[in-house]
Design a protein around this motif. Sequence first.
Motif, short mmCIF file in Angstrom:
data_model
loop_
_atom_site.label_atom_id
_atom_site.label_comp_id
_atom_site.label_asym_id
_atom_site.label_seq_id
_atom_site.Cartn_x
_atom_site.Cartn_y
_atom_site.Cartn_z
N ASP A 1 0.82 -1.21 0.00
CA ASP A 1 0.00 0.00 0.00
C ASP A 1 0.86 1.26 0.00
O ASP A 1 0.57 2.21 -0.73
N THR A 2 1.89 1.28 0.85
CA THR A 2 2.67 2.51 1.03
C THR A 2 3.81 2.64 0.03
O THR A 2 4.15 3.76 -0.37
N LEU A 3 4.40 1.52 -0.37
CA LEU A 3 5.60 1.59 -1.20
C LEU A 3 5.36 2.23 -2.56
O LEU A 3 6.18 3.06 -3.00
N PRO A 4 4.28 1.90 -3.27
CA PRO A 4 4.09 2.53 -4.59
C PRO A 4 4.06 4.06 -4.54
O PRO A 4 4.61 4.72 -5.43
N LYS A 5 3.44 4.61 -3.50
CA LYS A 5 3.38 6.08 -3.38
C LYS A 5 4.78 6.66 -3.17
O LYS A 5 5.12 7.71 -3.75
N ILE A 6 5.58 5.99 -2.35
CA ILE A 6 6.93 6.47 -2.08
C ILE A 6 7.79 6.38 -3.34
O ILE A 6 8.52 7.31 -3.68
N ILE A 7 7.69 5.25 -4.03
CA ILE A 7 8.46 5.07 -5.27
C ILE A 7 8.06 6.14 -6.28
O ILE A 7 8.92 6.73 -6.97
N GLN A 8 6.77 6.40 -6.39
CA GLN A 8 6.30 7.38 -7.37
C GLN A 8 6.92 8.75 -7.13
O GLN A 8 7.42 9.40 -8.05
N VAL A 9 6.90 9.20 -5.86
CA VAL A 9 7.41 10.55 -5.58
C VAL A 9 8.93 10.59 -5.71
O VAL A 9 9.49 11.61 -6.15
N LEU A 10 9.61 9.51 -5.38
CA LEU A 10 11.06 9.47 -5.55
C LEU A 10 11.44 9.53 -7.03
O LEU A 10 12.39 10.23 -7.41
N LEU A 11 10.71 8.80 -7.86
CA LEU A 11 11.02 8.80 -9.29
C LEU A 11 10.64 10.12 -9.97
O LEU A 11 11.22 10.48 -10.99
N GLU A 12 9.71 10.81 -9.38
CA GLU A 12 9.43 12.18 -9.86
C GLU A 12 10.59 13.11 -9.49
O GLU A 12 11.07 13.89 -10.31
N SER A 13 11.02 12.99 -8.24
CA SER A 13 12.02 13.92 -7.72
C SER A 13 13.42 13.65 -8.27
O SER A 13 14.29 14.52 -8.17
N ILE A 14 13.65 12.48 -8.83
CA ILE A 14 14.97 12.19 -9.37
C ILE A 14 15.28 13.06 -10.59
O ILE A 14 16.43 13.18 -11.00
N HIS A 15 14.24 13.69 -11.14
CA HIS A 15 14.42 14.61 -12.27
C HIS A 15 14.61 16.05 -11.80
O HIS A 15 14.70 16.95 -12.63
N ASP A 16 14.65 16.25 -10.49
CA ASP A 16 14.85 17.58 -9.93
C ASP A 16 16.28 18.05 -10.19
O ASP A 16 17.06 17.36 -10.86
N GLU A 17 16.65 19.19 -9.63
CA GLU A 17 18.00 19.72 -9.81
C GLU A 17 19.03 18.68 -9.37
O GLU A 17 18.75 17.87 -8.47
N PRO A 18 20.23 18.69 -9.95
CA PRO A 18 21.20 17.61 -9.72
C PRO A 18 21.50 17.34 -8.24
O PRO A 18 21.59 16.19 -7.83
#
Length: 885
Positions: free
Chosen positions: A459-476
């Motif tokens: 239940d919790t892991l997909p949400k965390i993975i989603q936000v991490l994979l979004e943020s990996i495109h943030d500033e270096p």
Amino acid sequence: MAQALDITSALLNAQNPDPTVRNQAEEQLSSFRSRDLASYLLSLASELANNQKPAESRQIAGLLLKNSLDAPSEANKAELNRQWQALDQALKQHIKQLLLSALTAEEQVARHTSALAIAKVAAIELPVKQWQELIPKLLESMQTPTGCTGLKQATLETFGYVCEEMGRFDEVILDQEQVNNVLTAVVQGTAQQEDKNVRLAAITALFNALEFAHTNFENDGERDYLMQVICQCTTDAMVQIKERSFECLVRIAALHYDKLRPYMQEIFNLVQRAVKDQEEDVAKQGIEFWCTVCEEEIDVQEQDEGDSTVINHHLVKQALQPLVEMLLQQLTKQEEEQDKEEGIWNLSMAAGTCLGLVANTVSNDVIPLVLPFVTENIGKTQSTEDWRHREAATFAFGSIMEGLSAEEAAKLVGMGMGFLCNALRDPNTQVRHTTAWTIGRIFEKLQSSGAEAQLLNTDTLPKIIQVLLESIHDEPHIAEKVCYAICQLAAGLREAGAAELLSQFFKEIVQALLEAGQRACEPQAQARLQLQAFEAINEVVRGASDATQPLVGQLVPLMISKLQQTFQAAPPGAPADVRARQQELQGLLCGVLQVIVQKLSDGDAAKSMILLYVDTIMEVLLTVFQAQGQQGVHEEAMLAVGALTYASGKGFLKYMPGFFPFLKLGLANHQEWQVCQVSVGVLGDVCRALDDQMMPFCGELLPILLQNLQSNDVHRNVKPGILSCFGDLVLAVGDKFEEAGMLPTVLSMLQSAQQLSVMQQQSSDEESLEYNTSLRISIFEAYSGIFNGLSAPKISQYLKAPAESIVQFTEYVYNDRENADDGVRQAAVSLFGDIAAQLPGSGPLFQSRQYIQELVRDCRSSDDQKLVSSAQWAQEAIQKAVMAR
């Protein structure tokens, strides 16, 4: 007869911006030194002491003189020491007089440089009871009239540098009378009537002298006076004096924690005052004092509770509430865009670090003091200034995480993870950066406590993975922290046995990490992002489930392709910085290949994926080696080859003609000792893969290994691995090793290593203890390899006599309970089993030796299943040997 020559022009030209003039002058001075060292040193001292000479030439002369007495490496330092001691006594005395006279120079730079040179001479002579008049001479200089501030300042600087040099020795160099005289002089120098530069030199000298003031701190009156002087200096008008005074308190906290209690209220008030005065460098040292107190109390907590000499005064707990409040207030004093600067150290960073140490000291007691600050500020409105409170709240949350119990940490994470995921979308970059770091800290904490699998589910892991994979495109710099968080997440799930939870995200995660590792940005930021991205890939691959093995296999040709592309990125003749970046990227890619090969070598079905590409992998790794030329061997490429030997087995033989020259180069590269150490380990891997096919290579390998073992130029950390490698070689080639004529020499080396291990036990520093543990394991492993590799007749011929000393050495190691280590115990019991099983008539060795039964029993009761298995096998072999008698 040494003569002082006029070298002013050469000294000045040595700093000339024209490289032709500069190089000619440097060559002239170097030639002078090589030709006539005595005259060279005398000329330098004369230049330094001559008030008619330019300040620039005097400074250069003093620095060259200092550098003629000291060197970074111990070997070079010993040679310079020998050269000085070999000089004529009268000449040395004359040089020392010139140096002392230079302390009276009008030019401050000449006085300062002379103080440095005097300390280097003292470092050579005082330990051998020479120049005993130095301290009295310096004390005389302190008796000059008040107006002679230059001489007093230089004398105090000299005291400071001399004390700093004496502190580098393990043995006591200054006797108590000398220490008392130095302390008296430097304390007098802090008097308010003295010039501010004199006071600064005095408090700086006192900092270095504290190392020798143990006896003085045992005396209540002397300790009170020293603490009074230092505390008074923390309120001086000069910022540098205040900063140095707090540095003294930091040193006292480290050296004399047990004496601090009576002074803590005053020190706390002084730290608070320093923070309120907003003099950042002073305040940071005040916070550093509390960091040191925390570290001391953490060390006490980790000590054996039965040790009556260890007393925890709980100084942090007594000051907990006001201390935490003060630290939380400093968290909001961030600098703009500090998240983009690597290694920045300001008041906010210092306070966060101290808060983490406080949490490690008092554990859950910090929660009720920090949690209200977090809950009040983490959701502050997203205005221009409120970002400081949001970032501070997140920083506080991440800082305390390591010190909490697993249960309390899990509760906090359960409450806060939703806020943190949302904070990764905060409009402020510093908030996002700190949030990504905090999430990584959370996963690291949950990993060490085993609570990660409880909080992270379908239940919790997909949400965390989603936000991490979004943020990996943030500033270096933010993406770097996101990669760190993914790395800790994968490592924690793997250790918890729940790695399959990441299976459905494997491809998406690895793809995002690969893209992050390839992002074009500023070179330093790119290097940090690449490093963290590839480390995360390695952790994700290590934890890959069986279902994702085909995806892991698909990474092999991809990594090969990326390695091949690096050769086009830096063709021959490319600038040095381009080649350096190429080698860094090659190292990271080789590291990923190594992890993939290791992962897929675990089972026969998966291993087939590697075997499809073995030729291509070796080809590209050899190309990496070739690109290095004669500069050395690529460490990560060598490790990747080592992993490949497990998959290839005896099939690795066909790669030896191409690989063997680089293996020898790595073994001989003792200047880069980590590379040499890795090469020794890979040689063991090759031995295990090739078995008796290793024999043709022994003739060239053994002399290199023996030379490394005997050479003082080879780092000692390389040598235990060489001993183990001898066991690997004998195990591989059997009796043929004896035919090479090296076996008696190797056995002699092992006997010498046993004696060295016994001598090393007298060393108490952690580095020496770790080295001795490694040495003992290697000795036992080497003997095990030899016992298992040789035939029974050869064992009787060569090992029957040494067997008694081996058993005695093992008893000595067993009785060293203070430094007991499971790795040593496992290697020892395994060796006992080997001796019992392989040495005919070994039964009497094990009879009437109670410690052997105790060792085996201890190992069998261990929680380490590998250790239990070794002990059980050894016990059965010993019983058979005893009954066979």
